[in-house]
Design an enzyme around this catalytic site. Structure first.
Site, PDB file in Angstrom:
ATOM      1  N   LYS A  40      22.933  48.236 109.482  1.00 45.70           N
ATOM      2  CA  LYS A  40      22.447  48.204 110.860  1.00 45.70           C
ATOM      3  C   LYS A  40      23.495  47.539 111.754  1.00 45.70           C
ATOM      4  CE  LYS A  40      18.629  49.807 109.106  1.00 45.70           C
ATOM      5  NZ  LYS A  40      17.606  49.006 108.492  1.00 45.70           N
TER       6      LYS A  40
ATOM      7  N   ASP B 225      14.278  38.370 106.642  1.00 42.76           N
ATOM      8  CA  ASP B 225      14.948  39.668 106.610  1.00 42.76           C
ATOM      9  C   ASP B 225      15.615  39.850 107.975  1.00 42.76           C
ATOM     10  OD1 ASP B 225      15.690  42.327 106.693  1.00 42.76           O
ATOM     11  OD2 ASP B 225      13.736  43.132 106.088  1.00 42.76           O
TER      12      ASP B 225
ATOM     13  N   TRP C  21       8.612  46.950 107.451  1.00 44.68           N
ATOM     14  CA  TRP C  21       9.465  46.250 106.479  1.00 44.68           C
ATOM     15  C   TRP C  21       8.787  45.012 105.929  1.00 44.68           C
ATOM     16  CZ3 TRP C  21      12.374  49.750 104.858  1.00 44.68           C
ATOM     17  CH2 TRP C  21      12.979  50.672 105.733  1.00 44.68           C
TER      18      TRP C  21
END
Ligand SMILES: *Cc1c(COP(=O)(O)O)cnc(C)c1O
Length: 362
Positions: A196, A172, A103
């Site tokens: 998530k 993030d 990511w």
């Protein structure tokens, strides 16, 4: 509950059962209005109350200072990879990115479209098994911000705490937001895709310091400027109503439990059950180095690919679902976010012991 299995999926992921039940009812008839939640105008007083309460609870749970805006955006966490540099960087300016997994790599690629990117730390060459310790890297003087992925969902590593730096942090937090206390004030911007740890896919939470809203270059498309959404309370256009509503219900659930300090303790207990099982045997091996271990995602391997396939199949047959590792690293992965019940981890650990005894290494 009888028809539910333990779902170790990395995302979309397990949500609190009571939230699902209530959502099912509200989708058909929201608070006895005779209108289903997903049929209702986003400008109705009922839905505005949902958004307001969701924002208020998020502010409360995360102790978000008053000089920060909370935005409910679309496009997933991945849209933030370019929206952040598009709004905050600009040609000739530099930003620093810590490369700790898939990511962060994707975010680096997008940032390079807008400005200069330096990567003062990368664990790529060693399989992203760790995150940096304080003092392991230095950030360029003229850097606008230091970007880090708080929890690396695929590799199962997590920053034990925010990087120490004079720079403004951008993070993030898609896979660990609200799993533990965070000092928002060290950050210029925090974002998280909801699917998530917060709710269903479809909404991305952005928490942004107000003074950053005016940095956006003039030629930025309206929908991609943070200020557009900040000025209109995330109602410039139709927001992802259903996803915001479910996030709101998850936040109420979390508040009732006692908030982030309570859930952090629960998360530590859950993760330790599994890490202890992994550490107690040579049969199972964790991917992450100990100091970098994630409380949310725990990737591990077995002695062979054949045994891994057998393990996953037998686990699924007894109601332990979603244990297959990410395609980029293989093996197994247990994702145990806030809403994942401890009972499921206990069941997994029991199964691991049983499986090892029945399938010894030849
Ligand atoms: C899942 C994930 C993403 C990507 O989220 P999308 O909403 O699918 O774009 C980004 N960052 C992290 C840390 C993730 O876990």
């Amino acid at each position: 509950m009888a028809d539910r299995v333990f779902n170790f999926s990395p995302g979309p992921a397990t949500l609190p059962y009571e939230v699902l039940l209530k959502a099912g009812k509200d989708v058909v008839n929201f608070q006895e209005t005779g209108i289903g939640l997903i049929e209702m105008s986003h400008r109705s007083k009922e839905f505005i109350a949902v958004t307001d309460e969701t924002e208020a609870n998020l502010r409360d749970l995360m102790s978000i200072p008053d000089n920060y805006k909370v935005l409910f955006l679309q496009g997933g966490a991945s849209t933030q990879f370019f929206m952040i540099p598009m709004n905050l960087l600009g040609a000739g300016k530099k930003a620093s990115y810590l490369n700790t997994g898939t990511w962060s790599k994707k975010a680096i690629k997008e940032a390079q479209l807008f400005g200069e990117v330096e990567v003062p730390y990368s664990s790529e060459e060693t399989g992203f098994k760790r995150v940096p310790q304080p003092g392991e890297y230095t950030v360029a003087e003229n850097s606008e911000y230091l970007y880090y992925v708080s929890n690396n969902t695929i590799y199962g590593t997590q920053f034990p705490k925010a990087p120490e730096t004079e720079k403004m942090l951008v993070s993030d937090m898609s896979s660990d937001i609200l799993s533990r206390p965070v000092d928002v004030s060290k950050h210029g911007l925090i974002f998280a895709g909801a699917q998530k740890n917060l709710g269903p896919a479809g909404v991305t939470i952005v928490i942004i310091r107000e003074d950053l809203l005016v940095r956006t270059p003039a030629n930025t498309p309206t929908m991609l400027a943070y200020k557009t959404h900040a000025d209109k309370g995330s109602m410039f256009n139709t927001p992802p109503c259903f996803a915001i509503y479910v996030v709101g219900e998850v936040l109420k659930w979390l508040k009732q439990l006692g908030g982030v300090t309570v859930i952090e303790k629960m998360n530590i207990e859950k993760a330790n059950l599994l890490y202890n099982a992994i550490d107690a045997s040579d049969y199972y091996r964790g991917h992450a180095e100990k100091e970098s271990r994630s409380l949310m995602n725990i990737p591990f391997t077995l002695p062979s690919k054949e045994l891994e396939a057998k393990f996953i199949a037998e686990a699924t047959a007894r109601g332990l679902n979603g244990l297959k590792g990410h395609r980029s690293i293989g093996g197994c992965r247990a994702s145990i976010y806030n809403a994942f019940p401890q009972e499921g981890v206990v069941k997994l650990v029991e199964f691991m012991k049983e499986f090892e005894a029945k399938n010894p290494i030849a």
